[in-house]
Motif scaffolding. Sequence first.
Motif, PDB file in Angstrom:
ATOM      1  N   GLY A  53       0.864  -1.197   0.407  1.00 42.87           N
ATOM      2  CA  GLY A  53      -0.217  -0.053  -0.163  1.00 42.87           C
ATOM      3  C   GLY A  53       0.323   0.942   0.311  1.00 42.87           C
ATOM      4  N   GLU A  54       1.884   0.900  -0.429  1.00 47.04           N
ATOM      5  CA  GLU A  54       3.075   2.177  -0.070  1.00 47.04           C
ATOM      6  C   GLU A  54       2.905   3.414  -1.074  1.00 47.04           C
ATOM      7  OE1 GLU A  54       7.159   3.296  -2.031  1.00 47.04           O
ATOM      8  OE2 GLU A  54       7.097   1.430  -0.480  1.00 47.04           O
ATOM      9  N   ALA A  55       1.989   3.045  -2.038  1.00 40.71           N
ATOM     10  CA  ALA A  55       2.024   4.099  -3.475  1.00 40.71           C
ATOM     11  C   ALA A  55      -0.116   5.045  -2.442  1.00 40.71           C
ATOM     12  CB  ALA A  55       0.915   3.907  -4.762  1.00 40.71           C
ATOM     13  N   GLU A  56      -0.812   4.508  -1.981  1.00 44.57           N
ATOM     14  CA  GLU A  56      -1.571   4.118  -1.586  1.00 44.57           C
ATOM     15  C   GLU A  56      -1.805   5.736  -0.481  1.00 44.57           C
ATOM     16  OE1 GLU A  56      -2.696   1.690  -4.436  1.00 44.57           O
ATOM     17  OE2 GLU A  56      -1.611   1.836  -2.001  1.00 44.57           O
ATOM     18  N   THR A  57      -0.429   5.308   0.676  1.00 42.46           N
ATOM     19  CA  THR A  57       0.391   6.023   1.658  1.00 42.46           C
ATOM     20  C   THR A  57       0.979   7.166   1.389  1.00 42.46           C
ATOM     21  OG1 THR A  57       0.394   3.723   2.848  1.00 42.46           O
ATOM     22  CG2 THR A  57       1.248   5.627   3.481  1.00 42.46           C
ATOM     23  N   THR A  58       1.373   6.694  -0.057  1.00 47.25           N
ATOM     24  CA  THR A  58       2.441   8.513  -0.154  1.00 47.25           C
ATOM     25  C   THR A  58       1.262   9.534  -1.267  1.00 47.25           C
ATOM     26  OG1 THR A  58       4.328   7.556  -0.882  1.00 47.25           O
ATOM     27  CG2 THR A  58       3.681   9.225  -1.835  1.00 47.25           C
ATOM     28  N   GLU A  59      -0.046   9.030  -1.546  1.00 47.81           N
ATOM     29  CA  GLU A  59      -0.650  10.024  -1.236  1.00 47.81           C
ATOM     30  C   GLU A  59      -1.631  10.580  -0.344  1.00 47.81           C
ATOM     31  OE1 GLU A  59      -1.525  11.578  -4.375  1.00 47.81           O
ATOM     32  OE2 GLU A  59      -0.537  10.852  -6.184  1.00 47.81           O
ATOM     33  N   ALA A  60      -1.599   9.611   0.813  1.00 49.22           N
ATOM     34  CA  ALA A  60      -2.438  10.147   1.844  1.00 49.22           C
ATOM     35  C   ALA A  60      -1.319  11.263   2.318  1.00 49.22           C
ATOM     36  CB  ALA A  60      -2.918   8.768   2.267  1.00 49.22           C
ATOM     37  N   ILE A  61      -0.071  11.310   3.267  1.00 48.61           N
ATOM     38  CA  ILE A  61       0.803  11.913   3.226  1.00 48.61           C
ATOM     39  C   ILE A  61       0.784  13.409   2.707  1.00 48.61           C
ATOM     40  CG2 ILE A  61       2.920  12.301   4.105  1.00 48.61           C
ATOM     41  CD1 ILE A  61       3.522   9.471   4.443  1.00 48.61           C
ATOM     42  N   ALA A  62       0.536  13.221   1.247  1.00 50.31           N
ATOM     43  CA  ALA A  62       0.310  14.791   0.440  1.00 50.31           C
ATOM     44  C   ALA A  62      -0.732  15.308   0.860  1.00 50.31           C
ATOM     45  CB  ALA A  62       0.686  14.229  -1.193  1.00 50.31           C
ATOM     46  N   GLY A  63      -1.937  14.616   0.927  1.00 48.35           N
ATOM     47  CA  GLY A  63      -2.748  14.979   1.221  1.00 48.35           C
ATOM     48  C   GLY A  63      -3.040  15.923   2.450  1.00 48.35           C
ATOM     49  N   GLN A  64      -2.931  14.883   3.509  1.00 45.16           N
ATOM     50  CA  GLN A  64      -2.841  15.740   4.352  1.00 45.16           C
ATOM     51  C   GLN A  64      -1.803  16.451   4.874  1.00 45.16           C
ATOM     52  OE1 GLN A  64      -4.342  13.312   7.319  1.00 45.16           O
ATOM     53  NE2 GLN A  64      -4.322  16.068   7.858  1.00 45.16           N
ATOM     54  N   MET A  65       0.062  16.685   4.272  1.00 49.14           N
ATOM     55  CA  MET A  65       0.590  18.107   4.749  1.00 49.14           C
ATOM     56  C   MET A  65       0.176  18.478   3.650  1.00 49.14           C
ATOM     57  SD  MET A  65       4.144  16.129   4.084  1.00 49.14           S
ATOM     58  CE  MET A  65       4.941  17.696   5.149  1.00 49.14           C
ATOM     59  N   GLY A  66      -0.878  18.641   2.648  1.00 50.06           N
ATOM     60  CA  GLY A  66      -1.350  20.218   1.613  1.00 50.06           C
ATOM     61  C   GLY A  66      -2.348  20.024   2.481  1.00 50.06           C
ATOM     62  N   ARG A  67      -3.166  19.744   3.296  1.00 51.47           N
ATOM     63  CA  ARG A  67      -4.328  20.435   4.049  1.00 51.47           C
ATOM     64  C   ARG A  67      -3.960  21.557   5.042  1.00 51.47           C
ATOM     65  NH1 ARG A  67      -6.932  15.296   2.679  1.00 51.47           N
ATOM     66  NH2 ARG A  67      -5.701  14.330   4.445  1.00 51.47           N
ATOM     67  N   PHE A  68      -2.696  21.064   5.266  1.00 54.15           N
ATOM     68  CA  PHE A  68      -2.107  21.865   6.289  1.00 54.15           C
ATOM     69  C   PHE A  68      -1.698  22.918   6.513  1.00 54.15           C
ATOM     70  CE2 PHE A  68       1.234  23.299   8.811  1.00 54.15           C
ATOM     71  CZ  PHE A  68       0.685  23.114  10.686  1.00 54.15           C
ATOM     72  N   VAL A  69      -1.256  23.155   4.972  1.00 55.22           N
ATOM     73  CA  VAL A  69      -0.879  24.126   4.267  1.00 55.22           C
ATOM     74  C   VAL A  69      -1.877  24.775   3.793  1.00 55.22           C
ATOM     75  CG1 VAL A  69       0.680  25.139   2.885  1.00 55.22           C
ATOM     76  CG2 VAL A  69       2.061  23.141   3.738  1.00 55.22           C
ATOM     77  N   ALA A  70      -2.697  24.465   3.522  1.00 51.22           N
ATOM     78  CA  ALA A  70      -3.826  25.447   2.672  1.00 51.22           C
ATOM     79  C   ALA A  70      -4.496  26.222   4.427  1.00 51.22           C
ATOM     80  CB  ALA A  70      -4.558  24.637   1.964  1.00 51.22           C
ATOM     81  N   ARG A  71      -4.704  25.189   5.214  1.00 54.13           N
ATOM     82  CA  ARG A  71      -5.590  25.821   6.681  1.00 54.13           C
ATOM     83  C   ARG A  71      -4.280  26.669   7.142  1.00 54.13           C
ATOM     84  NH1 ARG A  71      -6.044  21.481  11.550  1.00 54.13           N
ATOM     85  NH2 ARG A  71      -4.217  21.700  12.092  1.00 54.13           N
ATOM     86  N   ALA A  72      -3.387  26.303   7.163  1.00 55.66           N
ATOM     87  CA  ALA A  72      -2.432  27.371   8.630  1.00 55.66           C
ATOM     88  C   ALA A  72      -1.422  28.594   7.579  1.00 55.66           C
ATOM     89  CB  ALA A  72      -0.997  26.817   8.416  1.00 55.66           C
ATOM     90  N   TYR A  73      -1.873  28.843   6.462  1.00 56.39           N
ATOM     91  CA  TYR A  73      -1.190  29.876   5.767  1.00 56.39           C
ATOM     92  C   TYR A  73      -2.172  30.785   5.029  1.00 56.39           C
ATOM     93  CZ  TYR A  73       3.197  27.616   7.678  1.00 56.39           C
ATOM     94  OH  TYR A  73       4.152  28.009   8.522  1.00 56.39           O
ATOM     95  N   ALA A  74      -2.131  31.801   4.101  1.00 55.80           N
ATOM     96  CA  ALA A  74      -2.807  32.732   4.017  1.00 55.80           C
ATOM     97  C   ALA A  74      -2.324  32.810   2.069  1.00 55.80           C
ATOM     98  CB  ALA A  74      -3.272  34.186   4.058  1.00 55.80           C
ATOM     99  N   PRO A  75      -3.057  32.660   0.921  1.00 58.05           N
ATOM    100  CA  PRO A  75      -2.685  33.130   0.112  1.00 58.05           C
ATOM    101  C   PRO A  75      -1.135  33.842   0.257  1.00 58.05           C
ATOM    102  CG  PRO A  75      -4.436  32.436   0.176  1.00 58.05           C
ATOM    103  CD  PRO A  75      -4.426  32.355   1.245  1.00 58.05           C
ATOM    104  N   GLY A  76      -0.073  34.006  -0.879  1.00 59.61           N
ATOM    105  CA  GLY A  76       0.368  34.687  -0.893  1.00 59.61           C
ATOM    106  C   GLY A  76       1.520  34.613   0.440  1.00 59.61           C
ATOM    107  N   ASN A  77       1.511  34.029   1.950  1.00 62.56           N
ATOM    108  CA  ASN A  77       2.238  33.962   2.278  1.00 62.56           C
ATOM    109  C   ASN A  77       2.453  32.317   2.776  1.00 62.56           C
ATOM    110  OD1 ASN A  77       4.009  34.915   4.868  1.00 62.56           O
ATOM    111  ND2 ASN A  77       2.483  34.017   5.677  1.00 62.56           N
TER     112      ASN A  77
END
Length: 396
Positions: free
Chosen positions: A68-92
């Motif tokens: 399940g490595e490929a699925e786990t990789t996609e889940a990590i990318a999605g989780q980290m992407g959600r963190f960035v989108a929540r933590a930082y405003a556009p432009g920063n």
Amino acid sequence: MTGRHRLRVAVNDAVLRCVQLERRIDPYVRPLLDRALQRPVQALVQWIVNARRPDEHLRPAEERPLPGEAETTEAIAGQMGRFVARAYAPGNAQRAGNTKTHGVVAGEFTVLGDLPAGLRHGVFSRPRTFRAWVRFAGPGPLAPPDIEDNGILSIGVKLLGVEGEKLLDDERATQDFTGISAPTFTTPDVVENLKLQQHVYDGTPLLYFLGPRDSHLCDMVMQGLYARTHSSPLETRYWSCTPYLMGEGQAMQYSLVPRDGRRGRAPWHPPDDYLRRALAATLRERDVLFDFLVQLQTDPHRMPVENASVVWPERLSPFRPVATLRLPRQELDEARQFALADRLSFNPWHTLAAHRPLGNQNRARRTIYLQLCRLRQSMNGTPHTDPSDDEPGGSP
């Protein structure tokens, strides 16, 4: 947020405050503790880690993908992407890992002459000097004052003018090397890394290590042995933590070690960006030299490709110098540094095939780093550009 979640966040924050308090007194007690305890404690932790690992009977440089490595990789990318989108405003938007930029400096990477045949591969195939950009950063995923988040530092080295086909085609003539100031990674594999990223999103990263049902004490201790109140990004050693090819069928790890061994002391009441100031002050006065060392895999079990919690024993294979990284005296312009840091993308897959990244953490980085880089640069309106034509000079 449920009551149980609020309690977990409160416990995490209480432990974090204790760690931050220790950071204040660390410079005064750490040298003695390191001399007395670092080696024996590391030896004990590594014995425990290795005692739990089965021998998979792999060949040198052989990889074995996880279920399940490929699925786990996609889940990590999605989780980290959600963190960035929540933590930082556009432009920063900032990077989800290795977040706070302490500096982007010009460098020269010089391959040594007279290397033995087993080390003459890829960028090390012949003596030459590459121009380079070098980024020093903090761990992240946020960018608080340095004194609160300076335990493990990171380095990214981007060589320019590297000829040959690359494994990632968004840059045509670069070679990236990345490392952190600890010899093991935070998690052993991508399965555990996904658990950590879920804790980061929930605001309970320390509970990943301390959870009573699924603790990761050995990884916590290994990080703690090397987490310190740093005085400067130029005064610490960096390790790759994960392996790479050194020619077909031969695995290596690498390390960057400051040549002069100088070590200052962090100020008692440090400014929020004291590491950036220390970096700039040093390079304003003098050149800085790092030795680039490689360690070849000689025992596929004791020096595993797929487990980043294991320190490769130097008694089985010592580190050997193959290049130097020179950071010439230069004046750092803060605005230009930040603009350059936002535009640059460091990815271990910006590489020649002779240095292909190995192991599940590295395989995952290809997807994770690409997705997060695109997210960050789209949020900031700074699309990725190929830095191959950049000219690092004295003032990045």
